[in-house]
Scaffold this active site. Sequence first.
Site, PDB file in Angstrom:
ATOM      1  N   TRP A  20       0.824  -1.220   0.000  1.00  0.00           N
ATOM      2  CA  TRP A  20       0.000   0.000   0.000  1.00  0.00           C
ATOM      3  C   TRP A  20       0.851   1.260   0.000  1.00  0.00           C
ATOM      4  O   TRP A  20       0.318   2.361  -0.021  1.00  0.00           O
ATOM      5  CB  TRP A  20      -0.958   0.001   1.188  1.00  0.00           C
ATOM      6  CG  TRP A  20      -0.318  -0.403   2.484  1.00  0.00           C
ATOM      7  CD1 TRP A  20       0.338   0.403   3.343  1.00  0.00           C
ATOM      8  CD2 TRP A  20      -0.278  -1.724   3.038  1.00  0.00           C
ATOM      9  NE1 TRP A  20       0.800  -0.334   4.417  1.00  0.00           N
ATOM     10  CE2 TRP A  20       0.430  -1.633   4.261  1.00  0.00           C
ATOM     11  CE3 TRP A  20      -0.762  -2.971   2.625  1.00  0.00           C
ATOM     12  CZ2 TRP A  20       0.666  -2.748   5.073  1.00  0.00           C
ATOM     13  CZ3 TRP A  20      -0.530  -4.068   3.442  1.00  0.00           C
ATOM     14  CH2 TRP A  20       0.171  -3.952   4.640  1.00  0.00           C
ATOM     15  N   GLU A  33      -5.957   0.647   5.364  1.00  0.00           N
ATOM     16  CA  GLU A  33      -6.078   1.322   6.653  1.00  0.00           C
ATOM     17  C   GLU A  33      -7.141   0.681   7.535  1.00  0.00           C
ATOM     18  O   GLU A  33      -6.959   0.566   8.746  1.00  0.00           O
ATOM     19  CB  GLU A  33      -6.384   2.811   6.449  1.00  0.00           C
ATOM     20  CG  GLU A  33      -5.222   3.605   5.858  1.00  0.00           C
ATOM     21  CD  GLU A  33      -3.955   3.516   6.699  1.00  0.00           C
ATOM     22  OE1 GLU A  33      -4.034   3.246   7.911  1.00  0.00           O
ATOM     23  OE2 GLU A  33      -2.872   3.707   6.125  1.00  0.00           O
ATOM     24  N   TYR A 116      -7.898   9.156  12.774  1.00  0.00           N
ATOM     25  CA  TYR A 116      -6.660   8.608  12.230  1.00  0.00           C
ATOM     26  C   TYR A 116      -6.799   8.236  10.749  1.00  0.00           C
ATOM     27  O   TYR A 116      -5.977   8.628   9.914  1.00  0.00           O
ATOM     28  CB  TYR A 116      -6.199   7.362  13.023  1.00  0.00           C
ATOM     29  CG  TYR A 116      -5.198   6.591  12.204  1.00  0.00           C
ATOM     30  CD1 TYR A 116      -3.876   7.023  12.124  1.00  0.00           C
ATOM     31  CD2 TYR A 116      -5.593   5.507  11.412  1.00  0.00           C
ATOM     32  CE1 TYR A 116      -2.968   6.385  11.303  1.00  0.00           C
ATOM     33  CE2 TYR A 116      -4.688   4.862  10.595  1.00  0.00           C
ATOM     34  CZ  TYR A 116      -3.389   5.309  10.543  1.00  0.00           C
ATOM     35  OH  TYR A 116      -2.498   4.691   9.716  1.00  0.00           O
ATOM     36  N   ASP A 134      -1.547   7.593  15.551  1.00  0.00           N
ATOM     37  CA  ASP A 134      -1.904   6.225  15.923  1.00  0.00           C
ATOM     38  C   ASP A 134      -1.088   5.820  17.150  1.00  0.00           C
ATOM     39  O   ASP A 134      -0.416   6.650  17.755  1.00  0.00           O
ATOM     40  CB  ASP A 134      -1.664   5.266  14.745  1.00  0.00           C
ATOM     41  CG  ASP A 134      -0.176   5.010  14.539  1.00  0.00           C
ATOM     42  OD1 ASP A 134       0.634   5.879  14.922  1.00  0.00           O
ATOM     43  OD2 ASP A 134       0.184   3.933  14.025  1.00  0.00           O
ATOM     44  N   CYS A 204      15.789  13.567  23.075  1.00  0.00           N
ATOM     45  CA  CYS A 204      14.664  12.804  23.633  1.00  0.00           C
ATOM     46  C   CYS A 204      14.546  13.025  25.141  1.00  0.00           C
ATOM     47  O   CYS A 204      15.435  12.652  25.907  1.00  0.00           O
ATOM     48  CB  CYS A 204      14.840  11.317  23.330  1.00  0.00           C
ATOM     49  SG  CYS A 204      13.485  10.302  23.954  1.00  0.00           S
ATOM     50  N   SER A 301     -10.140  -9.743  23.971  1.00  0.00           N
ATOM     51  CA  SER A 301      -9.469  -8.691  24.736  1.00  0.00           C
ATOM     52  C   SER A 301     -10.054  -8.538  26.130  1.00  0.00           C
ATOM     53  O   SER A 301      -9.319  -8.331  27.089  1.00  0.00           O
ATOM     54  CB  SER A 301      -9.588  -7.356  24.003  1.00  0.00           C
ATOM     55  OG  SER A 301      -8.978  -7.438  22.745  1.00  0.00           O
TER      56      SER A 301
END
Length: 345
Positions: A20, A33, A116, A134, A204, A301
């Site tokens: 993609w 997506e 998103y 995301d 960072c 889940s």
Amino acid sequence: MSFSHKILDWYSAHKRKLPWRETRDPYKIWLSEIILQQTRVAQGMPYYHRFLEAFPTVHELAHASEENVLKLWQGLGYYSRARNLHATAQIVVEQFKGEFPTTYEGLKFLKGVGDYTASAIASFCFDVPEPVVDGNVYRVLARYFGVDIPINSPAGIKYFKELAKEVMDTENIRDYNQGIMEFGAIQCAPKKPNCLLCPLNDGCVALKDNKVDSLPVKTNKTKVRIRHFNYLVYLDERNQTIMEKRKGKDIWQNLYQFPLLESEKEIQAEAFQQHFKSEMVLEPFESYYLFNTEPIVHKLSHQHLHTKFWILKTFHNLENGTPWDVVTKFPVPVLIADFIRTLKI
DNA sequence: AAGGCGGGGTT
DNA sequence: AACCCAGCCTT
């Protein structure tokens, strides 16, 4: 060098070759997506190829039956994605002449397309300068900028979207968006990222403050509900069984299964008949046996399904029965597919 | 603001 | 066992 340019440089050197990424076709980008929502690239890849082979354009997908779409989606989970995929294909064909919207707002209107995915399609296909946020992006931004606002709180969602907007590269939004996600997936991984060799390690905040392992912050621990499923697998003398379509707001909407009796506790073989035979509303049976003595625990889940399959033999022919050879044609949950594969009749 | 929704890989 | 994955939708 700026944050976004370091991302772009890292991406050009480390990016994977994914199908993609070779196209700007909104149909293929949209399909990829939806498949990749809460799904790893490796798990989604074969589905992406199978869908494009079965439905080369949005028109073939729109004209398919929902049952066939669900069958092709079988095993990928979150089946509302498949139902919305099918419904959206029909909207695009019937209301938009087969053309996808080209703006963030237009895309966001489509079922199954949230912030998103709308940002992803708009930026990948049409270079719209909208940042994607995301799970990977949350992690990269939380660590690099040292943000400890919970990423799944309304305040966090708003804050990270605005932060992402500030640091994005509007001139190379397609590569930048793919780049920061790829960076999160490979370099700034959830566990044990290789900070020693990271091109962003000098700026960072998490690395400087020793907070790499504690960022990003996420609240709301999911607690698991335990359920007890008893599937009634009828078999008549012509090897026909009974399958039903799941309805309502529970799991696996519109997928098929055997008649189900859910119980508060595990049902033992000795108690099965007296508990249930009197209230069998479907079909009488002459003999039965338990396929699995120990319950099969199928883990979702937030639910653990303790499942027993009861094989019910009947002498008379089932009305509207399904020949056993045909049960594999229905879209079913993995729990059912595994059982069908295992049962030898 | 919180909870529901799959299945599988990694640690 | 816990966490996470190119999130979205409903209540």
